[in-house]
Structures are given as C-alpha cells and as structure tokens.
Design a protein around this motif. Structure first.
Motif: not given
Length: 432
Positions: A158-182
């Motif tokens: 569950q701890i690993g799962y939650k950190f993955a959710i953080l990466c796929a959520g906040a991490g992906a949104l940050y990259l999409a905001q400042f770089v691109s969705w691709r």
C-alpha cells in the motif's frame, strides 16, 4: 517494551528483502491506475473532449472489474516466452509490466483532440495489462510469504501504491503543465522499470504452482472451486455481503470521474490541482488510511466499515459546495482534505472486510473476484456521469452521489447484525 517491539518492526521493514521488493511491486501496481483514469480525464478535458465522452472513456478501465474472469487461469499456466525463463508468477508479472510501459508510450504519442480512437485503444490495453499485473502481484505476495507476514507485506504494497499514485497524479500533472502531456506519459512509462527490476530480483514462489505441464485448460475447475468455497462458507448471506461490496465505494467511483473536469471547468490550473489534490491530498489520504487501521483494531471491523461508508459518501457534499461557490483555492483545499481522509478511512475498512471473506486456499482467485465486484457497478455507472453533470450540473450531481451513503449504511447495519449472530453461534468474538 512496546517501543522496542515497534522499533524492531521498523528495522525489519527496512532490511527484509521481500518487503523492499513488495514496496517496489506496489509502486508498479499503482502507477498505471490514475494514468488510465483520473489523470487522463484532465488531459481529455483540456483537449476539448466533452464531459459525456470523458465519462464514457472511464469504461476503458473495466478490466479492473472483470479481472476475475482470467485470474484463475494465470495461477495454473505459464506466461508465453517469459514463463519458462522466469517462472509462472514472475513471467506474468514481467510480461504485463512490459505491456503497461508500451501502452503508456502509445498514449504519449496520441492526440485526443484529433485522434480519440487512438487514445481509446491504448487506454483499453493499458487497463487490461495493469489489471493483470495486479492479479499476479497479489498472487506473488500471498505465495511468497507465510500468513503471519501478510500484514507487513500488505502495508509495504500500500505504501508503494500510494507513492505511485503521487507520481502518476502530481508528477504527471507537473510535467504536463511545464513540459507536455507526451513528456508526462513517456516519463511514467520509464518508471515502470522500478517494477520490472523488482520482478527480476524477486524469488519465484513454489506454493500454489501446479506440478507438471497441463495440456488442457480445466476451465470448469478453475472457476468452480473458488466460488463454491465462498458460497459454502457464507451460505445464504453471501449475496448480502456481495451487495455491500458492490455499493460501498460507488459514490467515490461516480464522483472520481468528474472531479478533475470540475477543477478544470472552475479555472484551476494543472499546478493548482497537483499541489492540492495530489501533494497535499496525498498526506491527508495517508492519515485517513492510518486512522482506518487504528479504528478497525480498536473498535472492530463492522463499526469502522459503517463509519467509513457514511463519511466517504458525505464527503462529496464538500465537492458540491466547491462547485456552487466557484474557483477558490481554500474551498478546493477543504473539499480535497475531507474527501481524501474519508476515502482513505473507508478504503482501509473495505480491504479488511474483503480479506475476512477470503479463504487462504483460494486467496488469489477470490480476492480478484471480490475486488472486481466492488468496482464494477461504479465503473459501469461512471460512464454515464458526464451525462448526469450535463443534465443537472456539478452541485446537484455531487449531492446525489452523497445520498448513496443512505443504502450503504443500511446494508452495513444488516451485515453487522448477521456477523454478530454468526460470531455468537460459533462462540467466538467478532473478528476485527
């Protein structure tokens, strides 16, 4: 003495190789989930896809709900190509991890504004590979560790799962905001290397492996035995238990599809959404998980299940208030805190309840069945959530999802009474 015991438990968590591998595999399991569901809905809405189509797109994740259809077969037969090299469970895990990475790369090169069909195909395949990976990771966890270690293994997962959710959520949104969705989706594809590396280092368990090759797939036995065991143990109350599973998280599944489109329509930036819902909300959600675990241990399973069901449904009133009030970062923060804490609490209680219904002999197949069932109604109805928002608006929609808590509470009370009578008849205290 208690402090010394807790210190030894933490030391084992940090030094036990199986727990470290479970942490990485939990990360690999959680990474694709938001990318095929919540995060992708923000991309679709920004690309101009209608809320109706976004709601329908949530059906590509139905593989998570139907994974019980092929779960028993994966326990009996090797993966093509990789099975003879890595073993049955590791072979399937590696194959599905390759599949997830390829599908994420495929989504990265898509253009939902002009080629929505491309996105649909790769999103559907991503859901299938991700759900299959979950089956095999659960099977590996059950087979590689004795029952007394399953609590620590589940916690690491569950701890690993939650950190993955953080990466796929906040991490992906940050990259999409400042770089691109691709760039965001390509980065997530590369991060699947964490799970693949853990798979290659993991031991292949011997338990639950059928000895010798089987030329014919015994489909009847694969599906009959786990189901018959479940029905025999629970008798005429089996349908009541399944009804509770099918409705318990329904409000969360319905609201989850429309949460990100609401934030986008209110005018919040992707960075705002990432800061509040993914980063800040991540720690609040962990607090809810911790509180749920303490409540189950101290007050019992059924009281915690009842409280969690009511709280998770009522928390959607905060989203209704946000939708009615408009773009205000304070209201967004409050609504996310309330929903994440209540959702974490309810999720912990639900996992404990599903585990109590599972037989160790058929743990993989039965857990896949139960976890699929609790998500299926929400996935099916979630596809229509966009039409509901278009018809009645965001505030009324979230009020309606919160009202589902009324039948949830009623069924919880009925199950509580049944289990209390069963415990009294067997002469044992109610299981926590």
């Amino acid at each position: 003495m208690q402090a010394e015991s807790q210190r030894q438990s933490w030391l084992r968590f940090l030094t036990d190789p199986k727990l470290a591998l479970m942490l990485a595999l939990g990360f690999s399991s959680g990474l694709p989930f938001l990318l095929v569901f919540s995060t992708q809905s923000a991309w679709l809405r920004e690309a101009g896809v209608s809320t109706q189509h976004i709601g329908l797109m949530s059906w590509v994740a139905l593989a998570y709900s139907f994974k019980f259809l092929w779960a028993p077969l994966l326990d009996r037969y090797d993966a093509p190509f990789l099975g003879p090299l890595l073993g049955r469970r590791r072979g399937w895990m590696a194959l599905t991890q390759f599949g997830v990475a390829l599908c994420l790369a495929g989504l990265a090169f898509g253009d939902p504004a002009h080629r929505l069909a491309w996105t649909i195909v790769f999103a559907f395949c991503l859901g299938f590979f991700s759900a299959t990976q979950d089956i095999m990771i659960d099977g590996w966890r059950i087979a590689v560790a004795p029952p007394e270690d399953q609590g620590e293994m589940s916690a690491a997962s569950q701890i690993g799962y939650k950190f993955a959710i953080l990466c796929a959520g906040a991490g992906a949104l940050y990259l999409a905001q400042f770089v691109s969705w691709r760039a965001a989706y390509l980065a997530m594809a590369c991060m699947m290397a964490v799970g693949l590396g853990a798979t290659l280092m993991a031991p292949e368990p011997r338990a639950h492996i059928v000895v010798g090759p089987e030329r014919h797939i015994n489909v009847i036995a694969a599906y009959r035995d786990p189901l018959r065991d479940f029905l025999q143990r629970n008798g005429r109350f089996a349908l009541l238990f399944l009804a509770l599973l099918s409705i318990y998280r329904l409000p969360d599944f319905l609201s989850g599809v429309m949460a990100n489109p609401l934030y986008i329509d209110l005018g919040f930036t992707k960075a705002d959404i990432a800061n509040v819902t993914k980063l800040f909300g991540f720690w609040v959600g962990l607090g809810g998980i911790f509180a749920g675990g303490v409540a189950v241990t101290r007050f019992g399973l059924m009281p915690s299940l009842l409280i969690g069901g009511i709280a998770a449904s009522a928390s959607h009133l905060a989203l209704a208030e946000l939708a009615a009030h408009g773009a205000d970062i304070r209201f967004l923060t409050v609504s996310v805190c309330v929903e994440n804490f209540a959702g974490g609490f309810a999720g912990t209680a639900l996992i404990a309840f599903m585990s109590s219904l599972t037989s160790p002999l058929y743990a993989a197949a039965q857990y896949a069945l139960l976890s699929s069932l609790y998500a299926l109604p929400g996935k099916l109805l979630g596809g229509l959530s966009g039409y509901a928002v278009a018809a009645i608006g965001y505030p009324a929609f979230f009020v309606a999802t919160s009202c589902i808590g009324i039948p949830v509470a009623a069924i919880c009370i009925a199950v509580w009474r049944v289990q209390a009578r069963q415990s009294a008849a067997s002469g044992q205290p109610e299981a926590a």
